[in-house]
Design a protein around this motif. Structure first.
Motif, short mmCIF file in Angstrom:
data_model
loop_
_atom_site.label_atom_id
_atom_site.label_comp_id
_atom_site.label_asym_id
_atom_site.label_seq_id
_atom_site.Cartn_x
_atom_site.Cartn_y
_atom_site.Cartn_z
N ASP A 129 45.01 39.16 34.51
CA ASP A 129 46.02 40.13 34.96
C ASP A 129 46.50 39.82 36.37
O ASP A 129 47.39 40.49 36.87
CB ASP A 129 45.46 41.56 34.91
N ASP A 184 38.33 42.73 34.52
CA ASP A 184 39.05 43.92 35.01
C ASP A 184 40.56 43.75 34.85
O ASP A 184 41.12 42.76 35.31
CB ASP A 184 38.69 44.18 36.48
N GLY A 185 41.17 44.73 34.20
CA GLY A 185 42.61 44.66 33.97
C GLY A 185 42.96 43.90 32.70
O GLY A 185 44.14 43.80 32.34
N ASP A 233 43.80 34.44 38.51
CA ASP A 233 43.65 33.98 37.11
C ASP A 233 44.67 32.88 36.76
O ASP A 233 44.30 31.83 36.24
CB ASP A 233 43.84 35.15 36.15
N ASP A 273 39.47 37.05 31.98
CA ASP A 273 39.12 37.89 33.13
C ASP A 273 38.67 39.23 32.54
O ASP A 273 38.96 39.54 31.37
CB ASP A 273 40.37 38.05 34.00
#
Ligand SMILES: [Mg+2]
Length: 374
Positions: free
Chosen positions: A316, A49-50, A321, A47
């Motif tokens: 995250d 973002d984060g 996810d 992933d």
């Protein structure tokens, strides 16, 4: 001490001494193919973002991790990976150029999946049919749709530019009027609606979406019965189910999932029914299946083998996810650098492993695979 050489190295060295240039080049390519034919036992899906980024900032661990995957690891080889995000709104090429600059490593379109990338699979079906594309700024998603092969993609601001009475509470801006396509929507049947990215003007988009569905694709045309609307629906596709997302603001913001809820609430109030739709994006099985295909192709691109190694998803967000990875039978690693907050209790979907950051996640996965081989 006598050196030992692999089959590929010997082949290249011997042939180089005796053959003309074109043949040696071919042999060299073949030797190179043989040398890189066996992929490592694992591959990654990240992933963004984060995990790699926090807002506009690159996490320091992300750069170290990507160099690790490039070969600076105990396996001594390139470990394939792709990026899988529920974001979107730009073409894959534009987004990869930006990521390449941010992360300092080359990210190619063949290793990048955003929420709407999967719509490429539908472009042939709708290539010559008028479709409505929602979300993003100005006509950015129209350009993405055209890049996928949708030749007649229209936006809700095209509709507003055609007839400002459609939604009298907002006038199209000069910038919108300049790029609007001139179409008579009362004579043009919209065959499908694709929500590519988070809509910017929910009121306008909900109104036009209801118009399209209730009048069998002809905006302003006669209504068809709710039963008929459901029986022969105009295909409606959402690409990102996230109700909330993280921006730089203190509290989470409403995402495309919230827009879907708003539309369905209005549609139900009007007709008594929920409108049928297709959902893509993490954690849907369709998106994870699509990601497995893209990762397999990427492994093949590097190693010439189509076999998918063991997949580790690093994310995250337990809801998207980790839930999707677990359902896909991948190993899942939850990191602490994003939306998951350990102080609010255990994650809603249990990961295979909980790591401090992406670097710790990747190192743990490599060690795990190495231990299997002992
Ligand atoms: Mg995330």
């Amino acid at each position: 001490m006598q050196k030992t050489f692999s089959r590929a190295t010997c082949l290249t060295r011997d042939i180089f001494r005796f053959q003309p240039t074109t043949i040696t080049r071919r042999i060299h390519l073949e030797a190179s193919r043989l040398a890189r034919s066996k992929p490592p036992p694992l591959a990654f899906v990240f992933d963004i973002d984060g995990v790699l980024l926090q807002g506009p900032n690159v996490l320091p661990a992300a750069k170290r991790t990507l160099s690790l995957l490039d070969g600076d690891n105990p396996l001594g080889m390139k470990i394939p990976y792709i990026l899988l995000t529920n974001g979107g709104g730009l073409s894959e090429r534009d987004r990869c150029e930006k990521l390449t600059k941010q992360l300092g490593v080359q990210i190619s379109s063949s290793q990048y999946i955003q929420a709407h990338t999967i719509l490429r699979n539908l472009s042939q079906k709708y290539s010559d049919q008028p479709v409505l594309v929602l979300g993003g700024k100005l006509d950015a998603v129209r350009q993405v749709a055209e890049g996928y092969g949708f030749k007649k993609a229209y936006t809700t601001t095209d509709v507003l530019a055609w007839n400002s009475s459609v939604w009298p509470y907002r006038k199209a801006s000069l910038a919108e009027l300049e790029i609007a396509k001139s179409i008579d929507f009362s004579q043009t049947r919209v065959s499908a609606v694709f929500v590519f990215h988070d809509p910017q003007d929910w009121a306008l988009d909900v109104q036009i979406l209801c118009d399209v569905i209730q009048s069998n694709g002809f905006i302003g045309g006669p209504y068809v019965s709710p039963e008929q609307q459901i029986k022969e629906p105009i295909e409606l596709v959402f690409c990102n189910p996230d109700l909330l997302w993280r921006s730089n603001f203190e509290r989470p913001r409403l995402g495309q999932g919230a827009f879907k809820e708003a539309f369905q609430a209005v549609y139900k109030a009007l007709t008594g029914s929920t409108y049928p739709y297709v959902q893509y994006g993490k954690p849907t099985a369709a998106t994870y299946k699509f990601a497995a295909t893209v990762l397999t192709d990427h492994v093949k691109e590097i190693y010439g083998s189509g076999e998918l190694p063991h997949v580790y998803m690093v994310g995250d967000n337990p809801e998207s996810d980790i839930a999707g990875a677990n359902a896909a039978d991948w190993s899942s690693i939850l990191v602490r650098t994003g939306v998951f907050d350990p102080q609010q209790g255990p994650p809603s979907h249990k990961p295979t492993y909980l790591a401090n950051d992406v670097e710790a996640a990747v190192k743990w996965a490599i060690d795990r695979e190495l231990a299997k081989g002992l």
